[in-house]
Write a protein that holds these residues in place. Structure first.
Motif, mmCIF file in Angstrom:
data_model
loop_
_atom_site.group_PDB
_atom_site.id
_atom_site.type_symbol
_atom_site.label_atom_id
_atom_site.label_comp_id
_atom_site.label_asym_id
_atom_site.label_seq_id
_atom_site.Cartn_x
_atom_site.Cartn_y
_atom_site.Cartn_z
ATOM 1 N N GLU A 49 30.673 40.740 43.259
ATOM 2 C CA GLU A 49 31.738 40.112 42.848
ATOM 3 C C GLU A 49 31.898 39.687 41.392
ATOM 4 O OE1 GLU A 49 34.970 36.966 44.799
ATOM 5 O OE2 GLU A 49 33.065 37.203 45.811
ATOM 6 N N LYS A 50 30.671 39.058 41.019
ATOM 7 C CA LYS A 50 30.698 38.344 39.714
ATOM 8 C C LYS A 50 30.611 39.576 38.589
ATOM 9 C CE LYS A 50 28.129 33.869 40.615
ATOM 10 N NZ LYS A 50 26.887 33.024 40.315
ATOM 11 N N LYS A 51 29.782 40.746 38.978
ATOM 12 C CA LYS A 51 29.661 41.427 37.878
ATOM 13 C C LYS A 51 30.857 42.063 37.613
ATOM 14 C CE LYS A 51 26.516 44.905 36.648
ATOM 15 N NZ LYS A 51 25.639 44.534 35.391
ATOM 16 N N LEU A 52 31.586 42.489 38.737
ATOM 17 C CA LEU A 52 32.862 43.258 38.590
ATOM 18 C C LEU A 52 33.974 42.279 38.109
ATOM 19 C CD1 LEU A 52 33.525 45.060 41.825
ATOM 20 C CD2 LEU A 52 32.617 46.132 39.704
ATOM 21 N N ALA A 53 33.848 40.865 38.051
ATOM 22 C CA ALA A 53 34.912 39.956 37.612
ATOM 23 C C ALA A 53 34.442 39.832 36.110
ATOM 24 C CB ALA A 53 34.799 38.868 38.351
ATOM 25 N N MET A 54 33.232 39.877 35.756
ATOM 26 C CA MET A 54 32.673 39.803 34.386
ATOM 27 C C MET A 54 33.486 40.932 33.599
ATOM 28 S SD MET A 54 29.176 37.928 34.918
ATOM 29 C CE MET A 54 28.932 37.988 32.904
ATOM 30 N N HIS A 55 32.889 41.989 34.332
ATOM 31 C CA HIS A 55 33.368 43.363 33.377
ATOM 32 C C HIS A 55 34.954 43.546 33.381
ATOM 33 C CE1 HIS A 55 34.636 47.612 33.345
ATOM 34 N NE2 HIS A 55 33.460 47.682 32.618
ATOM 35 N N ASP A 56 35.514 43.229 34.323
ATOM 36 C CA ASP A 56 37.271 43.324 34.186
ATOM 37 C C ASP A 56 37.713 42.282 32.966
ATOM 38 O OD1 ASP A 56 37.211 45.225 36.118
ATOM 39 O OD2 ASP A 56 37.700 43.928 37.776
ATOM 40 N N ARG A 57 36.923 40.958 33.073
ATOM 41 C CA ARG A 57 37.440 39.986 32.345
ATOM 42 C C ARG A 57 37.024 40.602 30.725
ATOM 43 N NH1 ARG A 57 34.247 36.086 33.595
ATOM 44 N NH2 ARG A 57 35.664 35.671 35.340
ATOM 45 N N GLU A 58 35.933 40.809 30.559
ATOM 46 C CA GLU A 58 35.425 41.700 29.290
ATOM 47 C C GLU A 58 36.626 42.984 28.870
ATOM 48 O OE1 GLU A 58 31.591 43.292 27.085
ATOM 49 O OE2 GLU A 58 31.643 42.956 29.183
ATOM 50 N N LEU A 59 36.823 43.695 29.811
ATOM 51 C CA LEU A 59 37.650 44.813 29.428
ATOM 52 C C LEU A 59 38.962 44.132 28.974
ATOM 53 C CD1 LEU A 59 38.510 47.817 29.471
ATOM 54 C CD2 LEU A 59 38.876 47.677 31.993
ATOM 55 N N ARG A 60 39.674 43.267 29.986
ATOM 56 C CA ARG A 60 41.184 42.785 29.578
ATOM 57 C C ARG A 60 41.287 42.038 28.355
ATOM 58 N NH1 ARG A 60 44.348 43.719 33.828
ATOM 59 N NH2 ARG A 60 43.757 44.128 35.641
#
Length: 405
Positions: A49-60
């Protein structure tokens, strides 16, 4: 009873977008594919959950920074995978029961090349190799911009350094050997998944310009011919293996603005790499990936088939146990209630043997009832998983997916 964990592996070089592809699949499944169904798609641990959230935040963040004044952003700005990581997911029913559990292995793309693999990563790499050979599904992300943008002799020579197809072919061959020999009856799938395809299709946010989808498909077949041949060589005719091609718009609302081939200063081998800069296409819906749902449907079809096979085998084993225990219980009850005549019945009552026989019969009947309970539970489980996944696994794949023969 715990579910088996179905293993999936991502095989791609550094910065090809493996984590982005997993994130895209996860987001599309949760917000689009399962909408209106009694199934939910959830992460199974906090690390995922953390890894996906961090990636999505970085992408956005990159998208937002690139959208100011119609400027662009560099896709290579997203951080790559630094160590092996297993993304853990589960499909759950309405009563929050885990129906299908699967994990996707992602590892540093640089490890594909033995010369770039750190000395201290030997055991980690062995663990990765074991996981890969045991995977039912192999996903090979392909950086579309690399194979589509190379033009000069120097750039064309650099393609192999960027896609690592020879290293992938060696790993896939070992996977194919293991699957063909140890799992001949179970489905096996390899999915070539070109990423960053926004500039080569006109069926998403980008609706004008040149459609280069056919050219992209041909080049994937050309540059990954060795990988495809390795799979075909190891699986005999009629084997339960599928080789698919699915093109993915990882972001959707971008278009390739400029591409530069230059030596990446972070590499020690001075490899010439493609660096893409993308324009953000104004869209009220923001990020609009496309194609990743086909990958998930394929994963579902594969896992459901494998799951059904294993559950049917388990049902057969439980049924055999029930039939055996039922026969033993009937025989024990017959012996316990056998009429031994007046004196025989009397002495059996006196010495307690009649009671012992009846207790034995009751115990065997309890065992038979338990096996019958397990049998009915397994039958219900098999029926439930078939029904709950049916809507997904029978969906038709889009025209972005092709079968490679």
């Amino acid at each position: 009873m715990s579910n088996p964990i179905y293993k999936i592996s991502m095989l791609g070089p550094t910065r090809v977008g493996k984590t982005s592809l997993i994130s895209t699949i996860s987001n599309m499944v949760g917000t689009k594919l399962l909408t209106g169904t009694p199934i939910s798609f959830e992460t199974e641990d906090l690390a995922t959950e953390k890894k996906l959230a961090m990636h999505d935040r970085e992408l956005r963040g990159s998208i937002n920074a690139g959208s100011i004044g119609g400027e662009s952003f560099n896709a290579g700005a997203l951080a790559g995978t630094q160590s092996p990581f297993k993304f853990k997911f589960s499909l759950k029913s309405m009563n929050d029961e885990n129906m299908l559990d699967f994990e996707i292995l992602d590892f540093p793309g640089g490890w594909l090349d033995p010369t770039s693999r750190p000395e201290g990563a030997s055991q980690q790499w062995k663990d990765c190799e074991k996981w890969i050979t045991e995977s039912a599904v192999i996903i090979i992300p392909v950086e579309a911009t690399v194979i589509m943008s190379a033009a000069s002799p120097k750039e064309l020579r650099a393609i192999e350094d960027n896609i690592q197809s020879e290293a992938i072919a060696k790993i896939v061959r070992q996977w194919a050997k293991n699957r063909a020999y140890n799992y001949p009856g179970e489905p096996s799938v390899v999915i070539f998944a070109p990423t960053k395809c926004e500039s080569y299709f006109i069926d998403n946010v980008r609706t004008t310009g040149k459609n280069q989808s056919s050219e992209l498909y041909e080049k994937v077949n050309k540059y990954y011919d060795g990988v495809i041949k390795a799979i075909q060589d190891e699986f005999t005719s009629g084997a339960n293996v599928s080789i698919l091609y699915t093109a993915v718009d990882t972001i959707g609302c971008v278009d390739l603005r400029r591409g530069d081939w230059k030596v990446d200063n972070e590499d020690n081998d001075h490899t010439l790499r493609f660096m893409g800069t993308y324009s953000v296409i104004p869209s009220k819906n923001g990020i609009q990936p496309k194609g990743a749902d086909d990958i998930f449907i394929t994963i579902c079809k594969t896992i459901v088939q494998a799951y059904r096979i294993s559950e049917e085998v388990r049902l057969e084993e439980i049924s055999e146990k029930y039939q055996h225990s039922q026969s033993e219980a009937e025989e024990a009850r017959k012996i316990a209630e056998e009429d031994e005549g007046f004196f025989g019945n009397f002495w059996s009552w006196v010495d307690g043997s009649k009671k012992e026989k009846r207790n034995t019969a009751s115990n065997k009947e309890s065992i038979a009832n338990e096996h019958n309970k397990n049998k009915r539970s397994q039958e219900t489980r098999l029926q439930t998983i078939s029904e709950i996944i049916k809507e997904i696994s029978e969906r038709t794949l889009s025209n972005r997916t092709k079968v490679i023969k």
